[in-house]
Design a protein around this motif. Sequence first.
Motif, PDB file in Angstrom:
ATOM      1  N   GLN A  75       0.800  -1.323  -0.046  1.00 48.08           N
ATOM      2  CA  GLN A  75      -0.181   0.001   0.070  1.00 48.08           C
ATOM      3  C   GLN A  75       0.963   1.241  -0.092  1.00 48.08           C
ATOM      4  N   GLU A  76       0.772   2.084  -0.909  1.00 50.03           N
ATOM      5  CA  GLU A  76       1.105   3.468  -1.001  1.00 50.03           C
ATOM      6  C   GLU A  76       0.284   4.466  -0.094  1.00 50.03           C
ATOM      7  N   ILE A  77       1.062   4.918   0.938  1.00 50.98           N
ATOM      8  CA  ILE A  77       0.155   5.872   1.948  1.00 50.98           C
ATOM      9  C   ILE A  77       0.770   7.120   2.209  1.00 50.98           C
ATOM     10  N   PHE A  78      -0.141   8.100   2.245  1.00 55.15           N
ATOM     11  CA  PHE A  78       0.339   9.299   2.585  1.00 55.15           C
ATOM     12  C   PHE A  78      -0.888  10.183   3.202  1.00 55.15           C
ATOM     13  N   SER A  89      -4.641   5.954   0.535  1.00 57.50           N
ATOM     14  CA  SER A  89      -4.082   4.575   0.345  1.00 57.50           C
ATOM     15  C   SER A  89      -4.248   4.080  -0.928  1.00 57.50           C
ATOM     16  N   VAL A  90      -3.394   3.464  -1.744  1.00 58.04           N
ATOM     17  CA  VAL A  90      -3.388   3.117  -3.053  1.00 58.04           C
ATOM     18  C   VAL A  90      -2.645   1.801  -2.886  1.00 58.04           C
ATOM     19  N   SER A  91      -3.322   0.653  -3.116  1.00 58.58           N
ATOM     20  CA  SER A  91      -3.109  -0.741  -3.284  1.00 58.58           C
ATOM     21  C   SER A  91      -2.265  -1.164  -4.958  1.00 58.58           C
ATOM     22  N   VAL A 117       5.409  10.010   0.737  1.00 59.36           N
ATOM     23  CA  VAL A 117       4.661   8.780   0.314  1.00 59.36           C
ATOM     24  C   VAL A 117       5.492   7.582   0.596  1.00 59.36           C
ATOM     25  N   GLN A 118       5.165   6.678   1.217  1.00 57.19           N
ATOM     26  CA  GLN A 118       5.769   5.412   1.608  1.00 57.19           C
ATOM     27  C   GLN A 118       4.692   4.333   1.434  1.00 57.19           C
ATOM     28  N   HIS A 119       5.479   3.120   1.294  1.00 61.24           N
ATOM     29  CA  HIS A 119       4.884   1.907   0.836  1.00 61.24           C
ATOM     30  C   HIS A 119       4.802   1.006   2.066  1.00 61.24           C
ATOM     31  N   GLY A 156      -6.219  -0.886  -6.374  1.00 60.33           N
ATOM     32  CA  GLY A 156      -7.509   0.023  -5.811  1.00 60.33           C
ATOM     33  C   GLY A 156      -7.063   1.040  -4.779  1.00 60.33           C
ATOM     34  N   ALA A 157      -7.897   2.120  -4.607  1.00 64.13           N
ATOM     35  CA  ALA A 157      -7.602   3.309  -3.728  1.00 64.13           C
ATOM     36  C   ALA A 157      -8.536   3.785  -2.923  1.00 64.13           C
TER      37      ALA A 157
END
Length: 96
Positions: free
Chosen positions: A3-6, A53-55, A89-91, A37-38
Amino acid sequence: MVQEIFILEVTSGLEKDFEEAFNQAKELMSTSKGYLGAELKRCVEQENKYLVSVSWESVEAHVHDFKKTSEFEEMKKLLGPFYLSIPKVQHYEKVI
């Protein structure tokens, strides 16, 4: 899956416009291989603050595949004007 999270703050008063633009951005991301998905969540205490949150199937799908597309450039033009600052942005991957 990662997940890309920021956390993102947008210009006050433009929250609804940003949310509509984010829906358009989801369409752009959905064309990319590895996109899963996001989600966009708005902060209860501060209405112009969001958790994004982007998966993705992998970090590579996000960083090396999607970020090299014209859709990514279009998404930056679409969402960039709303940002008060560039988010970090972090994963993340599931552990438990």
